[in-house]
Design a protein around this motif. Structure first.
Motif, short mmCIF file in Angstrom:
data_model
loop_
_atom_site.label_atom_id
_atom_site.label_comp_id
_atom_site.label_asym_id
_atom_site.label_seq_id
_atom_site.Cartn_x
_atom_site.Cartn_y
_atom_site.Cartn_z
N ILE A 55 7.84 20.04 36.47
CA ILE A 55 7.42 19.88 37.85
C ILE A 55 5.98 20.35 38.02
CG2 ILE A 55 7.78 20.72 40.21
CD1 ILE A 55 10.84 20.61 39.55
N LEU A 56 5.64 21.51 37.47
CA LEU A 56 4.26 21.99 37.53
C LEU A 56 3.31 20.96 36.93
CD1 LEU A 56 4.55 25.78 36.55
CD2 LEU A 56 4.00 24.83 38.81
N TRP A 57 3.70 20.41 35.80
CA TRP A 57 2.89 19.44 35.07
C TRP A 57 2.61 18.22 35.96
CZ3 TRP A 57 3.92 19.84 29.27
CH2 TRP A 57 2.98 19.12 28.52
N LEU A 58 3.68 17.71 36.60
CA LEU A 58 3.53 16.53 37.46
C LEU A 58 2.72 16.83 38.72
CD1 LEU A 58 7.08 14.98 37.07
CD2 LEU A 58 4.91 13.98 36.31
N VAL A 59 2.93 18.00 39.31
CA VAL A 59 2.17 18.37 40.51
C VAL A 59 0.70 18.55 40.14
CG1 VAL A 59 1.84 20.13 42.29
CG2 VAL A 59 4.16 19.38 41.70
N TYR A 93 3.54 29.68 42.23
CA TYR A 93 2.98 28.64 41.36
C TYR A 93 2.70 27.33 42.10
CZ TYR A 93 4.62 31.70 37.57
OH TYR A 93 4.84 32.75 36.72
N LEU A 94 3.38 27.12 43.24
CA LEU A 94 3.21 25.90 44.04
C LEU A 94 3.09 26.27 45.51
CD1 LEU A 94 5.91 23.34 42.77
CD2 LEU A 94 3.48 23.37 42.22
N VAL A 95 2.44 25.37 46.25
CA VAL A 95 2.46 25.45 47.71
C VAL A 95 2.87 24.08 48.24
CG1 VAL A 95 0.78 27.32 47.96
CG2 VAL A 95 -0.02 24.96 47.90
N ASN A 96 3.55 24.08 49.37
CA ASN A 96 3.98 22.85 50.04
C ASN A 96 3.23 22.80 51.35
OD1 ASN A 96 5.28 20.64 51.06
ND2 ASN A 96 7.34 21.50 50.92
N GLU A 97 2.37 21.81 51.51
CA GLU A 97 1.56 21.69 52.71
C GLU A 97 1.80 20.34 53.36
OE1 GLU A 97 -2.50 22.44 51.61
OE2 GLU A 97 -2.09 24.53 51.11
N PRO A 98 1.72 20.30 54.68
CA PRO A 98 1.91 19.02 55.39
C PRO A 98 0.82 18.02 55.02
CG PRO A 98 1.80 20.87 56.94
CD PRO A 98 1.47 21.40 55.58
N ILE A 110 -0.44 22.68 43.15
CA ILE A 110 -0.32 23.78 42.20
C ILE A 110 -1.37 24.84 42.54
CG2 ILE A 110 -1.84 22.75 40.46
CD1 ILE A 110 0.18 23.84 38.33
N THR A 111 -0.98 26.09 42.43
CA THR A 111 -1.89 27.20 42.70
C THR A 111 -2.64 27.56 41.41
OG1 THR A 111 -0.26 28.88 42.11
CG2 THR A 111 -0.30 28.16 44.43
N GLU A 112 -3.62 28.44 41.54
CA GLU A 112 -4.35 28.89 40.36
C GLU A 112 -3.40 29.60 39.39
OE1 GLU A 112 -8.03 31.87 39.17
OE2 GLU A 112 -7.95 31.04 41.21
N GLN A 115 -1.47 27.01 37.58
CA GLN A 115 -2.27 26.36 36.54
C GLN A 115 -2.34 27.21 35.28
OE1 GLN A 115 -6.10 25.22 38.12
NE2 GLN A 115 -5.17 24.07 39.79
N ILE A 116 -2.47 28.51 35.44
CA ILE A 116 -2.51 29.42 34.29
C ILE A 116 -1.17 29.39 33.56
CG2 ILE A 116 -2.65 31.86 33.62
CD1 ILE A 116 -4.72 32.14 35.99
N THR A 117 -0.08 29.45 34.32
CA THR A 117 1.26 29.42 33.73
C THR A 117 1.50 28.08 33.03
OG1 THR A 117 2.10 30.96 35.38
CG2 THR A 117 3.73 29.57 34.26
N LEU A 118 1.09 26.99 33.67
CA LEU A 118 1.25 25.67 33.06
C LEU A 118 0.49 25.56 31.75
CD1 LEU A 118 2.20 22.73 33.04
CD2 LEU A 118 0.25 22.18 34.53
N ALA A 119 -0.73 26.06 31.71
CA ALA A 119 -1.53 25.99 30.47
C ALA A 119 -0.83 26.73 29.33
CB ALA A 119 -2.92 26.56 30.71
N GLU A 120 -0.30 27.90 29.62
CA GLU A 120 0.41 28.67 28.57
C GLU A 120 1.71 27.96 28.19
OE1 GLU A 120 1.33 31.22 25.67
OE2 GLU A 120 -0.60 31.03 26.67
N ALA A 121 2.43 27.43 29.17
CA ALA A 121 3.69 26.74 28.89
C ALA A 121 3.45 25.50 28.03
CB ALA A 121 4.37 26.34 30.20
#
Length: 160
Positions: A55-59, A93-98, A110-112, A115-121
């Motif tokens: 999900i992080l990857w797709l967002v 790790y994510l925000v939901n905005e209108p 995705i938050t900063e 992004q850091i978590t996604l890069a390591e993952a």
């Protein structure tokens, strides 16, 4: 390319399989369990699951994506996606905005920290898959992707 027949009988020769070894779903399921359970342990220090990383990857690739689009991609129900998203939001790790166009619709960003978590993952996933597919040639791995995609694309969608 080898033409030897591979079976699970060699793993547990004391068990009669009675045709079970010919059930494709068994092999797909246990291979999936092998991939997912090992990956879950490796991702644990990052506080994410394999599905959450996807999900992080797709967002990350689709800022503002809607949860309904994610549920269609994964072929799972929207409430299930919502549970994953809610945990990713709790972790920061994510925000939901209108949406700026339609205030009733929300999109995911995705938050900063995400992004850091996604890069390591991503690094963990590449190493993990390289280890588990080391027995395959490049051609075999490509063929496996092609076959899995063919099955995925032909499967009926769940109602989302």
């Amino acid at each position: 390319m080898t033409s030897e027949v591979l079976t699970r009988q060699s793993v547990t020769p004391e068990l009669a399989l009675d045709g079970l070894d010919s059930v494709l779903g068994l092999h797909i399921g246990t291979t999936n369990t092998l991939f997912v359970s090992r990956l879950e342990r490796q991702l644990e220090p990052l506080s994410v699951t394999p599905k959450q990383v996807a999900i992080l990857w797709l967002v990350h690739a689709n800022p503002g994506v809607k949860q309904t689009d994610l549920s269609r991609f994964f072929k799972i129900e929207r409430p299930t996606v919502h549970q994953f998203v809610r945990q990713l939001m709790r972790n920061g790790y994510l925000v939901n905005e209108p949406s700026k166009l339609d205030r009733r619709a929300g999109g995911l960003w995705i938050t900063e920290s995400g992004q850091i978590t996604l890069a390591e993952a991503r690094r963990v996933i590449v190493a993990h898959e390289d280890e588990l597919t080391a027995c395959l040639t490049v051609r075999e791995k490509s063929e496996l992707f092609r076959i899995l995609m063919k099955v995925y694309l032909s499967a009926p969608s769940k109602e989302v």
